[in-house]
Scaffold this active site. Structure first.
Site, mmCIF file in Angstrom:
data_model
loop_
_atom_site.group_PDB
_atom_site.id
_atom_site.type_symbol
_atom_site.label_atom_id
_atom_site.label_comp_id
_atom_site.label_asym_id
_atom_site.label_seq_id
_atom_site.Cartn_x
_atom_site.Cartn_y
_atom_site.Cartn_z
ATOM 1 N N GLN A 120 -8.631 -9.088 4.408
ATOM 2 C CA GLN A 120 -9.032 -10.059 3.401
ATOM 3 C C GLN A 120 -10.090 -9.458 2.479
ATOM 4 O O GLN A 120 -11.042 -8.825 2.927
ATOM 5 C CB GLN A 120 -9.569 -11.320 4.062
ATOM 6 N N TYR B 61 3.146 -12.363 10.750
ATOM 7 C CA TYR B 61 2.568 -11.648 9.611
ATOM 8 C C TYR B 61 1.075 -11.424 9.925
ATOM 9 O O TYR B 61 0.196 -11.794 9.149
ATOM 10 C CB TYR B 61 2.738 -12.427 8.310
ATOM 11 N N GLU C 73 3.741 -7.837 12.952
ATOM 12 C CA GLU C 73 3.367 -7.325 11.633
ATOM 13 C C GLU C 73 4.357 -6.237 11.234
ATOM 14 O O GLU C 73 4.728 -5.386 12.048
ATOM 15 C CB GLU C 73 1.943 -6.768 11.660
ATOM 16 N N ASP D 24 0.704 -16.235 8.345
ATOM 17 C CA ASP D 24 -0.052 -15.798 7.167
ATOM 18 C C ASP D 24 0.835 -14.838 6.372
ATOM 19 O O ASP D 24 0.586 -13.636 6.318
ATOM 20 C CB ASP D 24 -1.346 -15.113 7.601
ATOM 21 N N CYS E 101 -1.497 -17.689 0.288
ATOM 22 C CA CYS E 101 -2.226 -17.184 -0.881
ATOM 23 C C CYS E 101 -1.491 -17.503 -2.174
ATOM 24 O O CYS E 101 -1.898 -17.031 -3.237
ATOM 25 C CB CYS E 101 -2.451 -15.675 -0.758
#
Length: 476
Positions: A284, A313, A337, A405, A432
């Site tokens: 982040q 994710y 991931e 995410d 996002c």
């Protein structure tokens, strides 16, 4: 309306997803305008005016009738559209909302989230976009990561919006003081294609990573290495490099990773959580984002000791580590991931947690492949972890809670279907992109899930980007 071939005078309407204000010409053609505010009368320069297109694009060059909320001074001059117009250039990208004060920026983002959730998810959202604790008054100094592209002559820079013409950078006020002190834009990088800088929020030593050009001459690489090694030694910064033809990072000075830490207030274990992050791995960007999002995810997930969690994710393991501590050794966390670099970071970061299984792979394939259809009941995370080295994909346990995410494009339909089949008690979706959030929440609602709440956070001040955390429970 005064017109010329490339300039129009327009009254701006509402904000649209993507950071534009919507306007219409006298003929009714839609124009998406950047660097304006709803209600303003502006003069714009068309940046895309294909006669056959359904809409045009434009940048504001002059404000004829400003509205409340417009700043007198943009925090980053090179991204100021009005200054750029006066210099006959395009503004650099990365601060397209910098002309508005932070209150106005957050209202624009709130409007976009509400619109996308209402239109795509059928959800009436009346929340607010919350600032990060300790945010600066002008929304600067938050970026702990910075990417620069490098021109063939070695000059670093950034691109204007939708442009292929690299512009030089003289400062980056959105970056943290540590990055601004390094001023990586003031160096030359002959033989390089890109430069990435990471400066951990906790104050650990920064790292500068150079991506070399495929055609970089050996003498260029040698000269660049010598120059950057000396520069790094004087400043206590690490420098790494990677050639497209080499798998391993070349270490020129310091270390080949940075360390991020996080203390969670109220945690039973006072020891800070730690992550190793590669220079091009995902983390982040906002200095306060990891703590802000970790707390929101924990609040929404309602984790209990012994719970089973999917972290999809999962990146370098931010939420994985936080969830692993919350569920304790009697629980388990199954993390997936896809990025080779970031998944390698996750494997390292989670290696000492026997109740965590970290898998590298496409999330949809891991969940829907052999052994992955919906998960199975049981806590065998440690046993699954031991199978990673034998080329088989561990079988995910049936989850009590699922955390997602996904990247800006959102979660794959197959992933949402697999999550629904697994029937957790709670889904926590971190987004996002408001459009992807609305679309995916709409898909889950149609499968019988109820949106319990959506929180939004201003993790990207002076840009149109915004982060949201949604919590869903099953209607049944």
């Amino acid at each position: 309306m005064t017109e010329s071939p490339d300039h129009l005078e327009l009254r701006l309407g509402a904000v649209a997803h993507g950071g534009h204000m919507v306007a219409r010409t006298d003929e009714g053609r839609v124009v998406f305008v950047r660097h304006g505010l709803p209600g303003e009368l502006v003069r714009v320069r068309l940046t895309d005016r294909d006669p056959a297109a359904s809409f045009w694009r434009a940048d504001v060059t002059d404000v004829l009738e400003p509205v409340p909320g417009r700043r007198e001074v943009h925090p980053w001059e090179q991204a100021d559209a009005l200054v750029a117009a006066g210099a006959d250039r395009s503004p650099l990208g990365g601060a397209e909302f910098g002309h508005a004060d932070l209150t106005t920026q957050r209202e624009l983002k709130r409007h976009v989230i509400a619109e996308q959730l209402g239109h795509l998810a059928g959800h009436d959202w009346d929340g607010e976009v919350q600032p990060v604790a300790g945010e600066s008054p002008d929304g600067t100094g938050w970026r702990t990561r910075l990417h620069l592209d490098v021109a063939p002559d070695g000059t670093p820079g950034m691109y204007p919006h939708r442009s292929t013409e690299l512009g030089p950078v003289t400062d980056m006020p959105l970056a943290t003081d540590a990055i601004r002190a390094l001023a990586p834009w003031s160096l030359e990088y002959p033989g390089a294609a890109r430069v990435d800088v990471a400066a951990p929020a906790g104050g650990a030593a920064p790292l500068l990573h150079v991506g070399l050009r495929p055609d970089a001459a050996p003498e260029q690489v040698t000269a660049l290495r010598d120059r950057l090694s000396a520069w790094a030694g004087d400043r206590g910064v690490s420098v790494t490099a990677r050639s497209p033809h080499e798998r391993d990072t070349q270490l020129w000075a310091g270390t080949d990773h940075v360390q991020e830490t996080l203390e969670l207030p109220g945690a039973t274990d006072p020891e800070p959580l730690r992550w190793r992050i590669s220079p091009t791995g995902f983390w982040q960007i906002h200095r306060g984002a990891p703590g802000t999002l970790a707390r929101a995810v924990l609040d929404g997930a309602g984790l209990r000791p012994g719970d089973s969690v999917w972290d999809l994710y999962s990146g370098a393991g931010l939420f994985t580590a936080v969830a692993a501590r919350a569920v304790g050794p009697t629980g388990c966390v199954f993390a997936v991931e896809g990025s080779p670099v970031t998944s390698a970071d996750a494997a390292h970061n989670l290696a000492r947690a026997p109740h965590v299984t970290s898998v590298r792979g496409d999330v949809a394939r891991v969940l829907t492949g052999p052994g992955g259809r919906g998960g199975h009941r049981g806590r065998g995370a440690a046993a699954a972890s031991s199978r990673r080295g034998r080329g088989s994909t561990p079988r995910p346990p049936r989850p009590d809670v699922v955390v997602l995410d996904p990247p800006r494009a959102g979660a794959a339909k197959e992933v949402l279907a697999a999550v629904d089949r697994a029937a957790p008690r709670t889904i926590v979706y971190v987004a996002c992109d408001p459009a992807a959030l609305g679309r995916d929440l709409g898909r889950l609602r149609r499968r019988g899930w109820r949106i319990e709440g959506v929180e939004a956070f201003d993790l990207y001040p002076n840009t149109h980007h915004v982060e949201a955390v949604a919590v869903l429970n099953c209607e049944g």
